[in-house]
Write an enzyme that holds these catalytic residues in place. Structure first.
Site, PDB file in Angstrom:
ATOM      1  N   VAL A  25       0.805  -1.218   0.000  1.00 51.69           N
ATOM      2  CA  VAL A  25       0.000   0.000   0.000  1.00 51.69           C
ATOM      3  C   VAL A  25       0.841   1.272   0.000  1.00 51.69           C
ATOM      4  O   VAL A  25       0.338   2.348  -0.343  1.00 51.69           O
ATOM      5  CB  VAL A  25      -0.947   0.004   1.226  1.00 51.69           C
ATOM      6  CG1 VAL A  25      -0.173   0.236   2.529  1.00 51.69           C
ATOM      7  CG2 VAL A  25      -2.046   1.052   1.068  1.00 51.69           C
ATOM      8  N   TYR A  26       2.108   1.202   0.360  1.00 51.55           N
ATOM      9  CA  TYR A  26       2.932   2.416   0.399  1.00 51.55           C
ATOM     10  C   TYR A  26       3.049   2.994  -1.011  1.00 51.55           C
ATOM     11  O   TYR A  26       3.689   2.420  -1.890  1.00 51.55           O
ATOM     12  CB  TYR A  26       4.326   2.124   0.954  1.00 51.55           C
ATOM     13  CG  TYR A  26       4.363   1.655   2.401  1.00 51.55           C
ATOM     14  CD1 TYR A  26       3.270   1.810   3.254  1.00 51.55           C
ATOM     15  CD2 TYR A  26       5.500   1.052   2.918  1.00 51.55           C
ATOM     16  CE1 TYR A  26       3.306   1.376   4.562  1.00 51.55           C
ATOM     17  CE2 TYR A  26       5.546   0.615   4.233  1.00 51.55           C
ATOM     18  CZ  TYR A  26       4.444   0.777   5.052  1.00 51.55           C
ATOM     19  OH  TYR A  26       4.502   0.340   6.353  1.00 51.55           O
ATOM     20  N   SER A  27       2.403   4.139  -1.192  1.00 51.98           N
ATOM     21  CA  SER A  27       2.368   4.817  -2.496  1.00 51.98           C
ATOM     22  C   SER A  27       1.893   3.885  -3.602  1.00 51.98           C
ATOM     23  O   SER A  27       2.403   3.900  -4.723  1.00 51.98           O
ATOM     24  CB  SER A  27       3.733   5.408  -2.847  1.00 51.98           C
ATOM     25  OG  SER A  27       4.035   6.474  -1.998  1.00 51.98           O
ATOM     26  N   LYS A  59       3.981  -6.362   3.193  1.00 52.39           N
ATOM     27  CA  LYS A  59       2.696  -6.564   3.869  1.00 52.39           C
ATOM     28  C   LYS A  59       1.549  -6.574   2.864  1.00 52.39           C
ATOM     29  O   LYS A  59       1.652  -5.996   1.776  1.00 52.39           O
ATOM     30  CB  LYS A  59       2.449  -5.461   4.900  1.00 52.39           C
ATOM     31  CG  LYS A  59       3.624  -5.180   5.818  1.00 52.39           C
ATOM     32  CD  LYS A  59       3.311  -4.057   6.796  1.00 52.39           C
ATOM     33  CE  LYS A  59       4.552  -3.481   7.402  1.00 52.39           C
ATOM     34  NZ  LYS A  59       5.308  -2.611   6.466  1.00 52.39           N
TER      35      LYS A  59
END
Length: 353
Positions: free
Chosen positions: A61-63, A90
């Site tokens: 989900v990071y960016s 993750k």
């Protein structure tokens, strides 16, 4: 750099882990966190490797995948052999508009792991972590999907992040009963300004021999040295524009009041002392440090050389102590005479005439 086993496994990871949430294009909510481009990421990864860091953490989900893609490319650009790093990512968070583009269902996990492998340019993930508690998917479904990934060789170890103690205990029991791969680690928020984890999660981790990976060890920058009781919104600080995560500010200012003179005595930043305090705790496997600039990472890495004295740890423990909470205070009271008779109520009674 020192190394510790990843929970109850034989895998050795550095006591500092390089977090890569700042590796992004700086859009959406991540504009408040960082916009480290490929060149900047390569410099940070190289500095970490040179300092002995072998553990790297990211999330799909990071960016929207940019962090994974940038990290994977950094390993390629720097010519780092895959077997020399422990790579963690993750799954759970929303990755698209579809009804099943989020969660810990078998469907989403199987789609998400393939996407992460492509972005990271690897054939396996060392530590695959469920990023949040899915209140819809049965835990058994999640665990069976993760077990399949381990058996397929796409994932080697399993972890969880931001779960309650009871939910982790339930999952461990199911894994034991069904002979499935178990969670080896918990990634959780823990700092000298936020010790809530010590109430229920720490005893569970100790009992089950799970590793603890600490995220946001500086409380979202609050312990960086920029903030104080008299300067609560310093210009240019991330937390001044993005006030996350939840912290008891009054207690935090008291902590910072004690941190600063200890840092001055060691000739270093308050951030290093906050990290050194965490590294002194046996429950901690690895502390995840992130950076936008090389100077930040270098300062954080230097925390491994700080040795806090017993008196300094006692002062930091005292000022950051959690307020009493049930059933903890009752357990302590009732258990006080277990190894010998004592007056459980000494000093707790008063007489009036």
């Amino acid at each position: 750099m020192k190394y510790r086993t990843l929970g109850n496994t034989g895998l050795l990871v550095s006591q500092l882990c390089l977090g890569t949430m700042t590796f992004s294009d700086g859009t959406g909510v991540y504009e408040h966190i960082g916009d480290v481009d490929q060149a900047g990421a390569d410099a940070l990864v190289k500095a970490g490797i040179d300092a002995g860091i072998n553990f790297f953490d990211t999330a799909d989900v990071y960016s929207a995948g940019a962090s994974e893609q940038t990290l994977g490319q950094s390993f390629r650009n720097l010519g780092i052999p895959r077997n020399e790093v422990v790579l963690a990512t993750k799954v759970y968070s929303r990755m698209g508009p579809g009804r099943n583009d989020v969660g810990a269902s078998r469907g989403h996990i199987m789609d998400a792991v393939e996407a992460s492998l492509r972005r990271l340019q690897t054939d396996h993930i060392d530590l695959y972590q469920i990023h949040a508690a899915d209140m819809v998917t049965p835990v058994e479904e999640t665990l069976r999907a993760l077990d399949d990934l381990v058996r397929q060789g796409k994932v080697r170890y399993l972890g969880v992040s931001n779960w309650q103690a009871w939910r982790i205990a339930t999952a461990l029991g199911i894994s034991a009963r069904l002979n499935l791969e178990r969670f080896n680690t918990l990634q959780a928020y823990y700092s000298i300004a936020g010790r809530d984890l010590e109430r229920e999660l720490k005893p569970l981790l100790d009992a089950e021999k799970m590793g603890l990976l600490v995220w946001s060890p500086l409380a979202g920058g609050l312990l960086s040295g920029k903030f104080s009781r008299d300067n609560q919104s310093p210009e240019g600080a991330r937390r001044s524009s993005f006030d996350f995560l939840v912290v008891d500010k009054d207690r935090a200012w008291n902590v910072i009041d004690v941190l600063k003179p200890i840092a001055e005595a060691h000739g270093c930043s308050p951030a290093r002392i906050a990290l050194a305090w965490l590294l002194s705790k046996p429950v901690v496997t690895s502390v995840i440090v992130g950076a936008k600039r090389l100077s930040q990472l270098e300062d954080n890495i230097a925390a491994v050389d700080i040795v806090l004295g017993d008196d300094e740890i006692a002062r930091l423990d005292a000022v950051s102590e959690l307020p009493p909470e049930y059933p903890g205070w009752m357990l302590a009271t009732q258990g006080a005479d277990r190894l010998g008779p004592v007056d459980l109520w000494a000093g707790r009674t008063t007489r009036t005439s």
